[in-house]
Motif scaffolding. Structure first.
Motif, PDB file in Angstrom:
ATOM      1  N   VAL A  41      38.408  46.330  38.377  1.00 39.82           N
ATOM      2  CA  VAL A  41      37.015  46.167  37.953  1.00 39.82           C
ATOM      3  C   VAL A  41      36.526  47.434  37.265  1.00 39.82           C
ATOM      4  O   VAL A  41      35.871  47.372  36.215  1.00 39.82           O
ATOM      5  N   LEU A  42      36.833  48.581  37.827  1.00 42.01           N
ATOM      6  CA  LEU A  42      36.386  49.843  37.220  1.00 42.01           C
ATOM      7  C   LEU A  42      36.999  50.041  35.840  1.00 42.01           C
ATOM      8  O   LEU A  42      36.328  50.545  34.922  1.00 42.01           O
ATOM      9  N   ARG A  43      38.253  49.624  35.654  1.00 38.84           N
ATOM     10  CA  ARG A  43      38.865  49.697  34.318  1.00 38.84           C
ATOM     11  C   ARG A  43      38.130  48.798  33.338  1.00 38.84           C
ATOM     12  O   ARG A  43      37.887  49.162  32.189  1.00 38.84           O
ATOM     13  N   MET A  44      37.778  47.584  33.786  1.00 41.16           N
ATOM     14  CA  MET A  44      37.057  46.658  32.910  1.00 41.16           C
ATOM     15  C   MET A  44      35.689  47.218  32.537  1.00 41.16           C
ATOM     16  O   MET A  44      35.257  47.122  31.394  1.00 41.16           O
ATOM     17  N   LEU A  45      35.008  47.823  33.513  1.00 39.78           N
ATOM     18  CA  LEU A  45      33.683  48.385  33.232  1.00 39.78           C
ATOM     19  C   LEU A  45      33.765  49.615  32.338  1.00 39.78           C
ATOM     20  O   LEU A  45      32.838  49.897  31.580  1.00 39.78           O
ATOM     21  N   THR A  46      34.873  50.341  32.410  1.00 42.79           N
ATOM     22  CA  THR A  46      35.062  51.489  31.531  1.00 42.79           C
ATOM     23  C   THR A  46      35.244  51.023  30.086  1.00 42.79           C
ATOM     24  O   THR A  46      34.788  51.662  29.145  1.00 42.79           O
ATOM     25  N   HIS A  47      35.901  49.888  29.936  1.00 44.62           N
ATOM     26  CA  HIS A  47      36.141  49.328  28.592  1.00 44.62           C
ATOM     27  C   HIS A  47      34.837  48.934  27.922  1.00 44.62           C
ATOM     28  O   HIS A  47      34.615  49.226  26.753  1.00 44.62           O
ATOM     29  N   SER A  48      33.941  48.252  28.642  1.00 47.43           N
ATOM     30  CA  SER A  48      32.615  47.892  28.119  1.00 47.43           C
ATOM     31  C   SER A  48      31.769  47.324  29.251  1.00 47.43           C
ATOM     32  O   SER A  48      32.307  46.825  30.233  1.00 47.43           O
ATOM     33  N   PRO A  49      30.430  47.390  29.112  1.00 53.03           N
ATOM     34  CA  PRO A  49      29.569  46.841  30.170  1.00 53.03           C
ATOM     35  C   PRO A  49      29.823  45.345  30.341  1.00 53.03           C
ATOM     36  O   PRO A  49      30.111  44.641  29.369  1.00 53.03           O
ATOM     37  N   ARG A  50      29.706  44.879  31.575  1.00 56.71           N
ATOM     38  CA  ARG A  50      29.928  43.467  31.873  1.00 56.71           C
ATOM     39  C   ARG A  50      28.941  43.001  32.922  1.00 56.71           C
ATOM     40  O   ARG A  50      28.477  43.777  33.743  1.00 56.71           O
ATOM     41  N   THR A  51      28.678  41.708  32.892  1.00 54.86           N
ATOM     42  CA  THR A  51      27.851  41.120  33.934  1.00 54.86           C
ATOM     43  C   THR A  51      28.730  40.825  35.150  1.00 54.86           C
ATOM     44  O   THR A  51      29.960  40.782  35.063  1.00 54.86           O
ATOM     45  N   ARG A  52      28.064  40.601  36.260  1.00 57.20           N
ATOM     46  CA  ARG A  52      28.813  40.240  37.473  1.00 57.20           C
ATOM     47  C   ARG A  52      29.603  38.953  37.245  1.00 57.20           C
ATOM     48  O   ARG A  52      30.759  38.833  37.660  1.00 57.20           O
ATOM     49  N   ALA A  53      28.976  37.985  36.573  1.00 55.96           N
ATOM     50  CA  ALA A  53      29.657  36.708  36.339  1.00 55.96           C
ATOM     51  C   ALA A  53      30.908  36.889  35.484  1.00 55.96           C
ATOM     52  O   ALA A  53      31.932  36.240  35.724  1.00 55.96           O
ATOM     53  N   GLN A  54      30.860  37.757  34.498  1.00 53.89           N
ATOM     54  CA  GLN A  54      32.044  37.999  33.668  1.00 53.89           C
ATOM     55  C   GLN A  54      33.174  38.605  34.495  1.00 53.89           C
ATOM     56  O   GLN A  54      34.337  38.232  34.349  1.00 53.89           O
ATOM     57  N   LEU A  55      32.818  39.544  35.361  1.00 54.10           N
ATOM     58  CA  LEU A  55      33.836  40.153  36.228  1.00 54.10           C
ATOM     59  C   LEU A  55      34.405  39.117  37.194  1.00 54.10           C
ATOM     60  O   LEU A  55      35.623  39.072  37.407  1.00 54.10           O
ATOM     61  N   GLU A  56      33.538  38.290  37.762  1.00 54.96           N
ATOM     62  CA  GLU A  56      34.012  37.234  38.666  1.00 54.96           C
ATOM     63  C   GLU A  56      35.000  36.322  37.965  1.00 54.96           C
ATOM     64  O   GLU A  56      36.072  36.013  38.507  1.00 54.96           O
ATOM     65  N   ARG A  57      34.645  35.864  36.762  1.00 55.83           N
ATOM     66  CA  ARG A  57      35.536  34.949  36.033  1.00 55.83           C
ATOM     67  C   ARG A  57      36.893  35.586  35.794  1.00 55.83           C
ATOM     68  O   ARG A  57      37.936  34.939  35.939  1.00 55.83           O
ATOM     69  N   SER A  58      36.874  36.853  35.417  1.00 55.56           N
ATOM     70  CA  SER A  58      38.131  37.540  35.144  1.00 55.56           C
ATOM     71  C   SER A  58      39.000  37.635  36.397  1.00 55.56           C
ATOM     72  O   SER A  58      40.211  37.400  36.355  1.00 55.56           O
ATOM     73  N   LEU A  59      38.379  37.947  37.515  1.00 58.74           N
ATOM     74  CA  LEU A  59      39.138  38.080  38.763  1.00 58.74           C
ATOM     75  C   LEU A  59      39.601  36.728  39.300  1.00 58.74           C
ATOM     76  O   LEU A  59      40.716  36.600  39.807  1.00 58.74           O
ATOM     77  N   TYR A  60      38.767  35.702  39.187  1.00 60.80           N
ATOM     78  CA  TYR A  60      39.176  34.363  39.629  1.00 60.80           C
ATOM     79  C   TYR A  60      40.333  33.844  38.783  1.00 60.80           C
ATOM     80  O   TYR A  60      41.212  33.141  39.275  1.00 60.80           O
ATOM     81  N   ARG A  61      40.325  34.195  37.497  1.00 57.23           N
ATOM     82  CA  ARG A  61      41.411  33.762  36.619  1.00 57.23           C
ATOM     83  C   ARG A  61      42.745  34.354  37.089  1.00 57.23           C
ATOM     84  O   ARG A  61      43.800  33.772  36.879  1.00 57.23           O
ATOM     85  N   ARG A  62      42.676  35.511  37.717  1.00 59.29           N
ATOM     86  CA  ARG A  62      43.888  36.148  38.255  1.00 59.29           C
ATOM     87  C   ARG A  62      44.186  35.670  39.677  1.00 59.29           C
ATOM     88  O   ARG A  62      45.083  36.200  40.334  1.00 59.29           O
ATOM     89  N   GLU A  63      43.372  34.711  40.131  1.00 65.99           N
ATOM     90  CA  GLU A  63      43.593  34.051  41.422  1.00 65.99           C
ATOM     91  C   GLU A  63      43.397  34.968  42.616  1.00 65.99           C
ATOM     92  O   GLU A  63      44.031  34.795  43.661  1.00 65.99           O
ATOM     93  N   TYR A  64      42.487  35.944  42.483  1.00 67.23           N
ATOM     94  CA  TYR A  64      42.103  36.718  43.657  1.00 67.23           C
ATOM     95  C   TYR A  64      41.212  35.849  44.530  1.00 67.23           C
ATOM     96  O   TYR A  64      40.456  35.013  44.033  1.00 67.23           O
ATOM     97  N   GLU A  65      41.280  36.062  45.827  1.00 68.84           N
ATOM     98  CA  GLU A  65      40.488  35.294  46.781  1.00 68.84           C
ATOM     99  C   GLU A  65      39.001  35.567  46.584  1.00 68.84           C
ATOM    100  O   GLU A  65      38.592  36.703  46.351  1.00 68.84           O
ATOM    101  N   GLU A  66      38.214  34.512  46.726  1.00 69.74           N
ATOM    102  CA  GLU A  66      36.764  34.626  46.527  1.00 69.74           C
ATOM    103  C   GLU A  66      36.140  35.662  47.453  1.00 69.74           C
ATOM    104  O   GLU A  66      35.287  36.447  47.051  1.00 69.74           O
TER     105      GLU A  66
END
Length: 197
Positions: A41-66
């Motif tokens: 998550v910190l790497r993604m936020l370093t790349h550019s600002p993101r909303t919580r929903a965008q981060l959630e979608r990215s992590l769910y796509r990688r099949e991390y547990e809710e």
């Protein structure tokens, strides 16, 4: 508990390599899965600002547990690194001034990024009627300047089309295009019911 969002992600909010398998790389023995998700998550936020929903979608796509995703994002949000209200205000300011987007178009962009409706309304309220009119005028002026030498109907159609694509209402668009043509000294009979959109 926050609702898990599974809307399609077309916003380019995922800079991590597509080679990363679902669930991310294998966790080496002894590595904390929470630390792994936090670092991602910190790497993604370093790349550019993101909303919580965008981060959630990215992590769910990688099949991390809710539960893991929620726990990590809650902690990062508490630390002030995820702030949807600040993201929305910055987005509105940037896109309105650089792209001349209307309040309607800005609202739609924020919704697709998972911003809650109340936050969308608050951010878009920063754009006044005058701001919106001036942005529409700047866009119409630019479009009309680029079509000089063409017939009036073509110029009007192109200017109105550009304004429509940016989300401006027809009534405002007709008025501004007519006023800008008058400033140019053009003689036009554009009426509000003209069928050129």
């Amino acid at each position: 508990m926050r609702e898990r969002r599974r809307s399609p992600d077309r916003t380019g909010d995922d800079p991590v390599s597509p080679d990363t398998p679902p669930g991310g790389p294998e966790v080496p023995p002894g590595e904390d899965p929470e630390a792994k998700v936090r670092n991602l998550v910190l790497r993604m936020l370093t790349h550019s600002p993101r909303t919580r929903a965008q981060l959630e979608r990215s992590l769910y796509r990688r099949e991390y547990e809710e539960e893991l995703v929620t726990r990590v994002l809650d902690r990062i949000e508490e630390a002030g690194l995820i702030d949807d209200a600040a993201f929305a205000k910055g987005w509105v300011s940037s896109r309105h001034h650089s792209r001349h987007l209307s309040r309607r178009a800005l609202s739609q962009e924020l919704r697709t990024r998972g911003i809650e409706e109340e936050t969308v309304r608050e951010a878009v309220a920063e754009v006044s009627d005058e701001d919106e009119t001036e942005a529409a005028r700047a866009l119409a002026r630019k479009r009309l300047a680029g079509s000089r030498g063409k017939d009036d109907e073509t110029r009007i159609r192109r200017a109105l089309g550009a304004l429509a694509r940016k989300g401006y209402p027809a009534g405002l668009s007709y008025r501004i295009v007519r006023e800008e043509l008058e400033v140019e000294g053009e003689d036009t009979d554009l009426a509000p019911d003209t069928d050129l959109l």
